[in-house]
Design an enzyme around this catalytic site. Structure first.
Site, PDB file in Angstrom:
ATOM      1  N   LYS A   1      -7.787  14.124   3.831  1.00  0.00           N
ATOM      2  CA  LYS A   1      -8.940  13.462   3.207  1.00  0.00           C
ATOM      3  C   LYS A   1      -8.772  13.373   1.688  1.00  0.00           C
ATOM      4  O   LYS A   1      -9.313  12.449   1.063  1.00  0.00           O
ATOM      5  CB  LYS A   1     -10.242  14.194   3.558  1.00  0.00           C
ATOM      6  CG  LYS A   1     -10.519  14.258   5.045  1.00  0.00           C
ATOM      7  CD  LYS A   1     -10.449  12.856   5.665  1.00  0.00           C
ATOM      8  CE  LYS A   1     -10.336  12.881   7.165  1.00  0.00           C
ATOM      9  NZ  LYS A   1     -10.039  11.553   7.736  1.00  0.00           N
TER      10      LYS A   1
ATOM     11  N   ARG B   1      -5.604  -3.470  -6.746  1.00  0.00           N
ATOM     12  CA  ARG B   1      -5.293  -4.786  -6.172  1.00  0.00           C
ATOM     13  C   ARG B   1      -6.455  -5.765  -6.322  1.00  0.00           C
ATOM     14  O   ARG B   1      -6.411  -6.870  -5.827  1.00  0.00           O
ATOM     15  CB  ARG B   1      -4.938  -4.633  -4.694  1.00  0.00           C
ATOM     16  CG  ARG B   1      -3.672  -3.798  -4.453  1.00  0.00           C
ATOM     17  CD  ARG B   1      -3.535  -3.410  -2.993  1.00  0.00           C
ATOM     18  NE  ARG B   1      -3.294  -4.556  -2.148  1.00  0.00           N
ATOM     19  CZ  ARG B   1      -3.708  -4.663  -0.888  1.00  0.00           C
ATOM     20  NH1 ARG B   1      -4.421  -3.691  -0.336  1.00  0.00           N
ATOM     21  NH2 ARG B   1      -3.441  -5.737  -0.179  1.00  0.00           N
TER      22      ARG B   1
ATOM     23  N   HIS C   1     -18.040   7.743   2.290  1.00  0.00           N
ATOM     24  CA  HIS C   1     -17.154   8.394   3.255  1.00  0.00           C
ATOM     25  C   HIS C   1     -16.041   9.169   2.556  1.00  0.00           C
ATOM     26  O   HIS C   1     -15.804  10.353   2.853  1.00  0.00           O
ATOM     27  CB  HIS C   1     -16.562   7.323   4.177  1.00  0.00           C
ATOM     28  CG  HIS C   1     -15.483   7.834   5.076  1.00  0.00           C
ATOM     29  ND1 HIS C   1     -15.707   8.730   6.089  1.00  0.00           N
ATOM     30  CD2 HIS C   1     -14.148   7.572   5.111  1.00  0.00           C
ATOM     31  CE1 HIS C   1     -14.577   8.999   6.707  1.00  0.00           C
ATOM     32  NE2 HIS C   1     -13.614   8.311   6.134  1.00  0.00           N
TER      33      HIS C   1
ATOM     34  N   TYR D   1      -3.178  -0.484  11.604  1.00  0.00           N
ATOM     35  CA  TYR D   1      -3.645  -1.834  11.287  1.00  0.00           C
ATOM     36  C   TYR D   1      -3.384  -2.153   9.815  1.00  0.00           C
ATOM     37  O   TYR D   1      -2.825  -3.213   9.489  1.00  0.00           O
ATOM     38  CB  TYR D   1      -5.141  -1.955  11.588  1.00  0.00           C
ATOM     39  CG  TYR D   1      -5.729  -3.272  11.144  1.00  0.00           C
ATOM     40  CD1 TYR D   1      -5.719  -4.385  11.989  1.00  0.00           C
ATOM     41  CD2 TYR D   1      -6.251  -3.435   9.857  1.00  0.00           C
ATOM     42  CE1 TYR D   1      -6.226  -5.610  11.573  1.00  0.00           C
ATOM     43  CE2 TYR D   1      -6.764  -4.651   9.435  1.00  0.00           C
ATOM     44  CZ  TYR D   1      -6.751  -5.732  10.290  1.00  0.00           C
ATOM     45  OH  TYR D   1      -7.243  -6.939   9.866  1.00  0.00           O
TER      46      TYR D   1
ATOM     47  N   LYS E   1      -9.245  -5.985  14.309  1.00  0.00           N
ATOM     48  CA  LYS E   1      -9.907  -5.197  13.256  1.00  0.00           C
ATOM     49  C   LYS E   1     -11.322  -4.778  13.635  1.00  0.00           C
ATOM     50  O   LYS E   1     -11.735  -3.638  13.424  1.00  0.00           O
ATOM     51  CB  LYS E   1      -9.932  -6.001  11.950  1.00  0.00           C
ATOM     52  CG  LYS E   1     -10.502  -5.196  10.777  1.00  0.00           C
ATOM     53  CD  LYS E   1     -10.480  -5.988   9.490  1.00  0.00           C
ATOM     54  CE  LYS E   1     -11.046  -5.160   8.346  1.00  0.00           C
ATOM     55  NZ  LYS E   1     -11.055  -5.906   7.071  1.00  0.00           N
TER      56      LYS E   1
ATOM     57  N   THR F   1     -13.894  -0.792  14.081  1.00  0.00           N
ATOM     58  CA  THR F   1     -15.264  -0.428  13.728  1.00  0.00           C
ATOM     59  C   THR F   1     -16.037   0.012  14.962  1.00  0.00           C
ATOM     60  O   THR F   1     -16.811   0.978  14.920  1.00  0.00           O
ATOM     61  CB  THR F   1     -15.982  -1.610  13.047  1.00  0.00           C
ATOM     62  OG1 THR F   1     -15.216  -2.048  11.923  1.00  0.00           O
ATOM     63  CG2 THR F   1     -17.372  -1.202  12.571  1.00  0.00           C
TER      64      THR F   1
END
Length: 279
Positions: A124, A137, A150, A187, A204, A208
């Site tokens: 984490k 980016r 999160h 992914y 994708k 979720t």
């Protein structure tokens, strides 16, 4: 007043230290909360203030194959954590309804579980780099409240988990989350290879959905543990339920905004274009 609050906090922490798990007391970053708290504070400072100013007048950075390598490294790390938790908990005959923490046990499988949970905590900290890469980016759309919430809370919560409960019921949530992260970082690793690969990545939204299922399972597992009267800290049980509910709310909102509303807008746009052509 402030001095009294600090004194009480210090006294509480000194007491809490007496019930911490002695087996992990000297493990890297576990003896004190300061390194973890400072890392998270630095992360928030960079993401909320320093990063946006630094990137304001700069072109996005390109990381090429390094970005894929980073993501596939996290695939390997999460796979290792998942494998260790599955095999060690099975060998230790963990009960999915209730398994208390064996604080005095140096059984090889108990220590494998504690070690896997430490790596889960450490992962984490590594994953804080996700946000840094998004920022460099100029992918600010991906730096959402959900994302920052999160990433900034997980290292702290799992530092607590490893220091006080590195085993028992703790294994289940970490095992689920690491398994999902194998798929998620696979992914991202593939997507980072470029458009020639991205066009094949149709799954994708199912990540979720898996994340939502994960939090629902975590709540069910924890609620069953409470109902059974499991010898595990009740406040940790309730904290897990509250934390998982917060993610269900945030991830559900993300799913609706990203996949449901966007699909509706796309359908409306196509319908409008078709109407214009008919005219």
């Amino acid at each position: 007043m402030a001095a009294k609050v600090l004194d009480r906090l210090s006294s509480f922490y000194s007491w809490a230290e007496t019930i911490a798990d002695k087996r992990v007391a000297d493990w890297f970053l576990i003896s004190s909360p300061i390194p973890t708290l400072c890392t998270v504070a630095l992360y928030l400072l960079i993401v909320c203030f320093v990063g946006p100013r630094f990137m304001k007048n700069r072109a996005p950075y390109e990381f090429g194959i390094f970005l894929s390598a980073y993501n596939f490294f996290l695939v390997a790390l999460n796979y290792y954590i998942t494998k260790e938790l599955i095999w060690a908990s099975t060998a230790a005959k963990y009960n999915y309804i209730c398994t208390p923490v064996k604080h005095d046990s140096y059984d090889v499988n108990e220590m494998r579980i504690a070690n896997a949970l430490w790596w889960y905590y450490f992962s984490k900290l590594i994953e804080l780099m996700d946000t840094i890469f998004f920022m460099l980016r100029k992918r600010s759309r991906q730096i959402t409240l959900l994302h920052v919430y999160h990433h900034s809370t997980m290292p702290i919560l799992w530092w607590i988990g490893v220091k006080w409960v590195p085993g028992g019921q703790s294994f289940f949530g970490a095992m689920l989350n690491s398994g999902i992260h194998v798929i998620m970082y696979a992914y991202y690793g593939l997507a980072a290879l470029g458009p020639q690969v991205q066009r094949y990545l149709w799954w994708k939204k199912y990540i979720t959905m898996l994340q939502l299922a994960q939090f629902s399972l975590a709540i069910a597992h924890t609620a069953r543990s409470i109902y059974s009267g499991c010898d595990f800290p009740d406040w940790m049980h309730w904290a897990m339920i509250g934390y998982s509910f917060s993610f269900i709310i945030l991830f559900s909102n993300f799913y609706v905004q990203t996949y449901t509303k966007n699909k509706t807008k796309k359908s409306e746009s196509i319908a409008q274009k078709s109407g214009k052509k008919m005219k």
